[in-house]
Write a protein that holds these residues in place. Structure first.
Motif, PDB file in Angstrom:
ATOM      1  N   PRO A  68      30.999 -23.878  45.689  1.00 31.55           N
ATOM      2  CA  PRO A  68      29.823 -23.943  46.547  1.00 31.55           C
ATOM      3  C   PRO A  68      30.207 -23.662  47.998  1.00 31.55           C
ATOM      4  N   ASN A  69      29.245 -23.230  48.775  1.00 29.70           N
ATOM      5  CA  ASN A  69      29.495 -22.979  50.198  1.00 29.70           C
ATOM      6  C   ASN A  69      29.818 -24.279  50.926  1.00 29.70           C
ATOM      7  N   VAL A  70      30.738 -24.204  51.890  1.00 29.17           N
ATOM      8  CA  VAL A  70      31.023 -25.416  52.689  1.00 29.17           C
ATOM      9  C   VAL A  70      29.787 -25.948  53.369  1.00 29.17           C
ATOM     10  N   THR A  71      28.866 -25.040  53.651  1.00 32.63           N
ATOM     11  CA  THR A  71      27.656 -25.437  54.366  1.00 32.63           C
ATOM     12  C   THR A  71      26.639 -26.060  53.417  1.00 32.63           C
ATOM     13  N   GLY A  72      26.905 -25.956  52.120  1.00 30.35           N
ATOM     14  CA  GLY A  72      25.859 -26.272  51.158  1.00 30.35           C
ATOM     15  C   GLY A  72      25.639 -27.751  50.941  1.00 30.35           C
ATOM     16  N   SER A  73      24.467 -28.066  50.432  1.00 36.71           N
ATOM     17  CA  SER A  73      24.280 -29.395  49.883  1.00 36.71           C
ATOM     18  C   SER A  73      23.644 -29.192  48.516  1.00 36.71           C
ATOM     19  N   LEU A  74      23.814 -30.152  47.664  1.00 36.52           N
ATOM     20  CA  LEU A  74      23.472 -30.006  46.263  1.00 36.52           C
ATOM     21  C   LEU A  74      22.002 -29.655  46.036  1.00 36.52           C
ATOM     22  N   HIS A  75      21.758 -28.517  45.406  1.00 39.52           N
ATOM     23  CA  HIS A  75      20.395 -28.203  44.989  1.00 39.52           C
ATOM     24  C   HIS A  75      20.349 -28.125  43.464  1.00 39.52           C
ATOM     25  N   MET A  76      19.174 -27.851  42.930  1.00 40.80           N
ATOM     26  CA  MET A  76      18.995 -27.883  41.489  1.00 40.80           C
ATOM     27  C   MET A  76      19.929 -26.911  40.759  1.00 40.80           C
ATOM     28  N   GLY A  77      20.134 -25.747  41.373  1.00 38.99           N
ATOM     29  CA  GLY A  77      21.014 -24.764  40.755  1.00 38.99           C
ATOM     30  C   GLY A  77      22.416 -25.334  40.569  1.00 38.99           C
ATOM     31  N   HIS A  78      22.945 -25.948  41.626  1.00 32.40           N
ATOM     32  CA  HIS A  78      24.267 -26.580  41.530  1.00 32.40           C
ATOM     33  C   HIS A  78      24.260 -27.654  40.453  1.00 32.40           C
ATOM     34  N   ALA A  79      23.194 -28.456  40.466  1.00 35.10           N
ATOM     35  CA  ALA A  79      23.129 -29.590  39.551  1.00 35.10           C
ATOM     36  C   ALA A  79      23.217 -29.103  38.105  1.00 35.10           C
ATOM     37  N   LEU A  80      22.451 -28.088  37.780  1.00 36.62           N
ATOM     38  CA  LEU A  80      22.475 -27.545  36.426  1.00 36.62           C
ATOM     39  C   LEU A  80      23.847 -26.960  36.116  1.00 36.62           C
ATOM     40  N   ASN A  81      24.290 -26.097  37.014  1.00 39.13           N
ATOM     41  CA  ASN A  81      25.557 -25.405  36.833  1.00 39.13           C
ATOM     42  C   ASN A  81      26.704 -26.383  36.580  1.00 39.13           C
ATOM     43  N   ASN A  82      26.770 -27.411  37.393  1.00 41.67           N
ATOM     44  CA  ASN A  82      27.896 -28.334  37.285  1.00 41.67           C
ATOM     45  C   ASN A  82      27.735 -29.343  36.158  1.00 41.67           C
ATOM     46  N   THR A  83      26.510 -29.674  35.829  1.00 41.23           N
ATOM     47  CA  THR A  83      26.303 -30.544  34.671  1.00 41.23           C
ATOM     48  C   THR A  83      26.810 -29.841  33.404  1.00 41.23           C
ATOM     49  N   LEU A  84      26.464 -28.585  33.258  1.00 42.35           N
ATOM     50  CA  LEU A  84      26.893 -27.859  32.066  1.00 42.35           C
ATOM     51  C   LEU A  84      28.414 -27.757  32.006  1.00 42.35           C
ATOM     52  N   GLN A  85      29.025 -27.492  33.153  1.00 45.23           N
ATOM     53  CA  GLN A  85      30.489 -27.421  33.168  1.00 45.23           C
ATOM     54  C   GLN A  85      31.095 -28.770  32.808  1.00 45.23           C
ATOM     55  N   ASP A  86      30.501 -29.816  33.330  1.00 42.65           N
ATOM     56  CA  ASP A  86      31.051 -31.141  33.054  1.00 42.65           C
ATOM     57  C   ASP A  86      30.915 -31.497  31.577  1.00 42.65           C
ATOM     58  N   ILE A  87      29.831 -31.076  30.972  1.00 42.63           N
ATOM     59  CA  ILE A  87      29.655 -31.308  29.544  1.00 42.63           C
ATOM     60  C   ILE A  87      30.782 -30.623  28.763  1.00 42.63           C
ATOM     61  N   LEU A  88      31.035 -29.354  29.113  1.00 42.91           N
ATOM     62  CA  LEU A  88      32.092 -28.619  28.409  1.00 42.91           C
ATOM     63  C   LEU A  88      33.456 -29.268  28.628  1.00 42.91           C
ATOM     64  N   ILE A  89      33.701 -29.640  29.870  1.00 40.41           N
ATOM     65  CA  ILE A  89      34.999 -30.229  30.203  1.00 40.41           C
ATOM     66  C   ILE A  89      35.179 -31.568  29.493  1.00 40.41           C
ATOM     67  N   ARG A  90      34.187 -32.416  29.566  1.00 41.74           N
ATOM     68  CA  ARG A  90      34.330 -33.732  28.941  1.00 41.74           C
ATOM     69  C   ARG A  90      34.431 -33.613  27.426  1.00 41.74           C
ATOM     70  N   TYR A  91      33.650 -32.711  26.868  1.00 45.02           N
ATOM     71  CA  TYR A  91      33.706 -32.496  25.419  1.00 45.02           C
ATOM     72  C   TYR A  91      35.116 -32.084  24.986  1.00 45.02           C
ATOM     73  N   HIS A  92      35.688 -31.150  25.709  1.00 42.30           N
ATOM     74  CA  HIS A  92      37.022 -30.690  25.319  1.00 42.30           C
ATOM     75  C   HIS A  92      38.091 -31.728  25.627  1.00 42.30           C
ATOM     76  N   ARG A  93      37.926 -32.436  26.730  1.00 41.50           N
ATOM     77  CA  ARG A  93      38.898 -33.480  27.060  1.00 41.50           C
ATOM     78  C   ARG A  93      38.905 -34.544  25.964  1.00 41.50           C
ATOM     79  N   MET A  94      37.712 -34.945  25.548  1.00 42.27           N
ATOM     80  CA  MET A  94      37.616 -35.960  24.498  1.00 42.27           C
ATOM     81  C   MET A  94      38.155 -35.447  23.175  1.00 42.27           C
ATOM     82  N   SER A  95      38.037 -34.131  22.980  1.00 38.59           N
ATOM     83  CA  SER A  95      38.509 -33.551  21.724  1.00 38.59           C
ATOM     84  C   SER A  95      40.014 -33.309  21.734  1.00 38.59           C
ATOM     85  N   GLY A  96      40.672 -33.774  22.777  1.00 37.75           N
ATOM     86  CA  GLY A  96      42.126 -33.698  22.793  1.00 37.75           C
ATOM     87  C   GLY A  96      42.717 -32.500  23.513  1.00 37.75           C
TER      88      GLY A  96
END
Length: 889
Positions: free
Chosen positions: A47-75
């Motif tokens: 994200p831009n240094v100037t940015g603050s969280l908007h809906m696009g970021h929220a969606l984008n990062n939620t999906l990434q976190d889902i993938l990351i946590r899913y794989h982390r939990m899966s070993g």
RNA sequence: GGGCGGGUAGCUCAGCGGGAGAGCAUCGGCCUUACAAGCCGAGGGUCACAGGUUCAAAUCCUGUUCCGCCUACCA
């Protein structure tokens, strides 16, 4: 007892920060760069240094976190690389605005001081978004946070620039570029937004030299005529063939313009004659190269008319347009004005109208790079999901134009090129040179331009991992597993990462690209400040909790569709969090001495409902795995929602209430174990989507592996999945629902227990009911169950209402409270509905083509339906007869 | 001009070849001690329109129409 343990409604605030700090400070987000097997990596779209969280970021990062946590939990050894982008123009604008408030300009400060000031701003006020990402629950490896202007990344930028320059893939030259007169910089084609605007076509007469004839030229920009150096027509245009090679006289200015022929001119547009203004139009610039035309620049970098613009000198471009037009009109050169829609190019940052201008700029020759990037997608080394974006990607890659990478601003990576004052030659080098390698001179001036911000973003997947050094991090985590991004930066960013990754790492930067939709408001409008329809993610998280918000985003993230976000929907999922919370409130007290991670195979003689919930659980596990692997986040979320609420809570927990309190410890113990196991699995399944509440509840369950962020993620155990169990359970649930149904229609208070007469259609049914009697009695609130076999002479009692479940007759005697007419109407309605259904089934089964051509499963299914429907109709018919007979008596 | 996506219940959307689904809203009944942010029920749709393929079409194909987006050197 339960009240002491957990509050009645779920309160997210404290729980969220507690767990985030716990995870983070205990190193649960940290990747192991030395463990090279089973690795999974994602680089964040910075994200831009100037940015603050908007809906696009929220969606984008939620999906990434889902993938990351899913794989982390899966070993998997997972890396989520976080960081920020310096965002050249955007950041410079922010600081310039601040200066303006102090009555200063960046020129007042001078370059060095200004850049210092931006850094200062960055340290103090930049990067608020990082904390907002933490609030969202993002499990990034924060120890590795990067910034595109870091020393390491800047070094990578210089290295790439020099290598490309040495290979001739970067060049400098005078070209026409998109120029923003407000930002005072060149823009790439992509940084220009096109807006359709109401404009006009001015038809102007250009006299032919030495004749009475004239040509009429149509233009949308009459002011640029001051810079005309030719007139062009199509070589195939018979109307103008006689004029080609002659000269026209430029009105107002008097310059002689050669009349040239070029196929680029469209004969059917305007008058078919084109005025050529090489310095102020892209097409005309090309024409000037092909026909060796003079270039007359009439505007300065502010888009004001310069000294070449005769007496219009000093005017703003729009003022000049008015004056030129009125003068043309006065002098009789203007034939007519027709309305016309034009596509106006605007600066994506400041929205000022972009001006095509000639200037000295740096370019990347992209064609050779694009070819490899195209191949990598074609041969599947990188997959784009959903697939339809590949076509868009190909289209762009095939028509790609050179990339203008220089920007006339101060904030960014300064181009590593120096000019020797002595010999005037150019030195391009990674390290700042102290003397000229050509002549040994020691007066070297660095290029003042900086690089397009996307130049450094293009290197992000490997520059963040330490390139050009061959680091363990690169070795372990490059290529990354997946890139999650919005389609709006497919060209800006994704395509360029592909080119740079392939060029400098020799491999694709990511195996998958998951492209998600845009978040819009509930009516499908783009969220924008000016429309006032922006929903602030932080406000939503405050109001409903982060988990509810994340779950909503996941549930709405269907592939290939924009997301319309409504608060209603979020509220619904907030209620879901509460539901889970209360399921836990109920379950936990029973589980105080139970290991939720225990092996259920230590138990035996599971009851039907126990086998059923375990069967359903394992089907759910399977479906969730499949959905996540396929990036169908909405399917995963829906499946989990459905199972949690409508199977586990509505039936599983309700049924367990009977056996949990059983005096036989074997019965209650097994029931508790199943409950604990199911809840534990469910929390783990849900954790990637709703990390906070799940970790909190799980922490209250005894033993099992904790914390659940570390997994394991449940794996399907097929031995629990059982068709017959599910089928049998369906019958029992059907009977219970049918009774509830009758009660509701007869307006019997739910609290009141009732006697029920049940005639089963088979010994199997009888056994099922007998063996699960407490459950049926309890859930259907039956005071007394009178069971019999369904024999031909079975006759429901007088004054009762009837329902049919798989042939079995379910009757409730209501002692004088039945309104025969109402019951007749109800039965008739039901019969009508089912008759229509049966007719369509029988029509199918009577169709010879269907029987010979349809799949056997399809035929069986229809036969099953036919049997079921006939049974039901038969029963309902009897009930109807009975009711009619009763009415007569 | 080219391309892509979409028009399914009042609203927001799933489904994308074999019985029209969810959430919210609506209606009726319940404070049945996990949950009223809840429970038990109910009503509501010729799946934009027109053709075609198929034993079978909301689902595939063609055309029409309306909406949204991306892209382009008709000035």
């Amino acid at each position: 007892m339960t009240q002491d343990l957990l509050p009645k409604t779920y309160g997210p605030a404290e729980i969220e920060s507690k767990w985030y700090d716990f995870w983070n400070s205990n190193g649960h987000f940290v990747a192991d760069e030395n463990k090279t097997n089973r690795q999974y990596s994602i680089v964040i779209p910075p994200p831009n240094v100037t940015g603050s969280l908007h809906m696009g970021h929220a969606l984008n990062n939620t999906l990434q976190d889902i993938l990351i946590r899913y794989h982390r939990m899966s070993g998997y050894n997972t890396l989520w690389m976080p960081g920020m982008d310096h965002a050249g123009i955007a950041t410079q604008n922010v600081v310039e605005r601040q200066l303006a408030e102090e009555g200063l300009t960046r020129q007042d400060l001078g370059r060095q001081q200004f850049v210092d000031r931006v850094w200062e701003w960055k340290e103090h006020s930049g990067g608020v978004i990082i904390n907002q990402l933490k609030r969202l629950g993002c499990s990034c490896d924060w120890d590795r946070e990067r910034f595109t202007m870091d020393k390491g990344l800047s070094n990578a930028v210089r290295e790439v620039f020099v290598r490309l320059y040495d290979e001739g893939l970067i060049y400098k030259g005078d070209y026409i570029v998109n120029w923003c007169p407000r930002c005072h910089t060149a823009l790439s084609d992509l940084e220009v937004e096109h807006h359709e605007t109401e404009g006009a076509l001015w038809h102007i007469r250009y006299a032919i030299e030495n004749s009475d004839e004239y040509l009429v030229i149509a233009t949308t920009r009459p002011e640029t005529m001051l810079g005309d150096t030719a007139v062009a027509v199509n070589p195939a245009d018979s109307r103008y063939a006689k004029h080609v090679g002659k000269y026209a006289i430029l009105p107002l200015v008097g310059r002689k313009l050669r009349i040239i022929a070029d196929p680029i001119v469209a004969m059917d547009f305007g008058t078919g004659a084109l005025k050529v203004t090489p310095s102020h139009d892209f097409t005309d610039f090309e024409l000037s190269i092909r026909h060796d035309l003079e270039r007359v620049t009439i505007m300065d970098s502010d888009a004001r008319i310069n000294e070449r613009g005769i007496h219009f000198y000093g005017m703003d471009r729009y003022e000049c347009r008015d004056r030129v037009v009125s003068e043309l009109k006065e002098k009789g050169f203007l034939e007519k004005i027709t309305p016309y829609k034009v596509s106006l190019g605007k600066c994506y940052r400041c929205k000022d109208v972009v001006e095509p201008l000639i200037s000295k700029q740096w370019f990347v020759r992209v064609a050779p790079l694009a070819e490899a990037a195209l191949e990598a997608v074609k041969d599947g080394r990188t997959r784009i999901i959903p697939g339809h974006w590949t076509k868009t990607y190909y289209e762009w890659m095939n028509n790609i134009r050179d990339w203008c990478i220089s920007r006339q601003i101060w904030w960014g990576h300064r181009i590593p090129a120096w000019k020797c004052e002595e010999c005037q030659r150019l030195v391009v080098a990674v390290e700042t040179p102290v003397q000229c390698p050509h002549c040994g001179g020691n007066k070297l001036d660095q290029e003042t331009d900086v690089l397009d911000t996307w130049f450094s973003s293009a290197l992000w997947p490997f520059s963040t991992m330490g390139w050009p050094n061959q680091t363990p991090l690169l070795k372990t985590f490059y290529p990354t597993s997946c890139l999650v991004t919005g389609f709006d930066i497919l060209f800006f960013w994704v395509a360029r990462m592909m080119m740079m990754g392939l060029k400098f790492m020799g491999d694709v930067p990511f195996k998958d690209v998951y492209i998600h939709a845009l978040v819009r408001d509930e009516h499908g409008k783009k969220m924008s400040k000016s429309l006032g329809n922006v929903i602030d993610p932080l406000m939503i998280m405050d109001k409903y909790g982060t988990d509810a918000f994340r779950f909503t985003l996941a549930a709405l993230a269907a592939q290939g569709r924009d997301i319309r976000l409504s608060e209603n929907r979020i509220e619904g999922y907030r209620n879901f969090m509460n539901k889970l919370w209360n399921a836990a409130r109920f379950t936990l007290p029973y589980c105080e001495n139970v290991d939720s991670g225990m092996n259920l195979k230590d138990f035996s003689d599971f009851t039907l409902p126990e086998r059923w919930i375990l069967s359903r659980l394992n089907r759910t596990i399977d479906a969730v795995h499949n959905a996540i692997e396929a990036y169908s986040f909405n399917d995963a979320a829906q499946t989990l929602y459905e199972f949690s609420w409508h199977e586990f809570c509505d039936w599983g927990i309700e049924i367990s209430k009977i056996s949990l309190g059983d005096s036989n410890p074997e019965v209650s113990g097994r029931s508790t174990a199943v409950l604990a196991h199911t809840l534990d699995s469910l929390l783990r399944l849900l954790h990637p989507f709703i990390p906070f509440i799940t970790e909190e509840i799980a922490s209250k369950l005894k033993s099992g592996a904790r914390p659940i962020i570390r997994g394991p993620y449940p794996v399907t155990d097929n031995s629990w999945i059982d068709e017959k169990t599910e089928h049998d359970m369906q019958f029992l649930m059907g009977v219970i629902t049918a009774i509830r149904n009758l009660r509701a229609e007869m307006n019997v208070a739910p609290g009141k227990t009732l006697p029920v007469i049940l005639a089963c259609a088979s010994p199997d049914q009888t056994d099922l009911i007998r063996m699960n009697l407490p459950m049926v009695l309890n859930l259907a609130r039956i005071s007394n169950l009178d069971m019999s076999d369904l024999t031909p002479d079975f006759s429901p009692p007088q004054d009762s209402v009837t329902a049919i479940v798989s042939g079995a007759r379910v009757c409730i005697s209501l002692h004088g409270t039945v309104d025969p007419d109402a019951e007749i109407a109800r039965l008739q309605k039901e019969i009508n509905k089912l008759t229509i259904e049966l007719e369509s089934v029988e029509k199918k089964l009577g169709n010879q083509s269907f029987l010979s051509k349809a799949k056997p499963e399809a035929i069986e299914k229809q036969q099953g339906r036919q049997a079921e429907l006939s049974l039901k109709l038969e029963g309902l018919g009897e009930a109807l007869e009975k009711m009619r007979a009763m009415k007569k008596t």
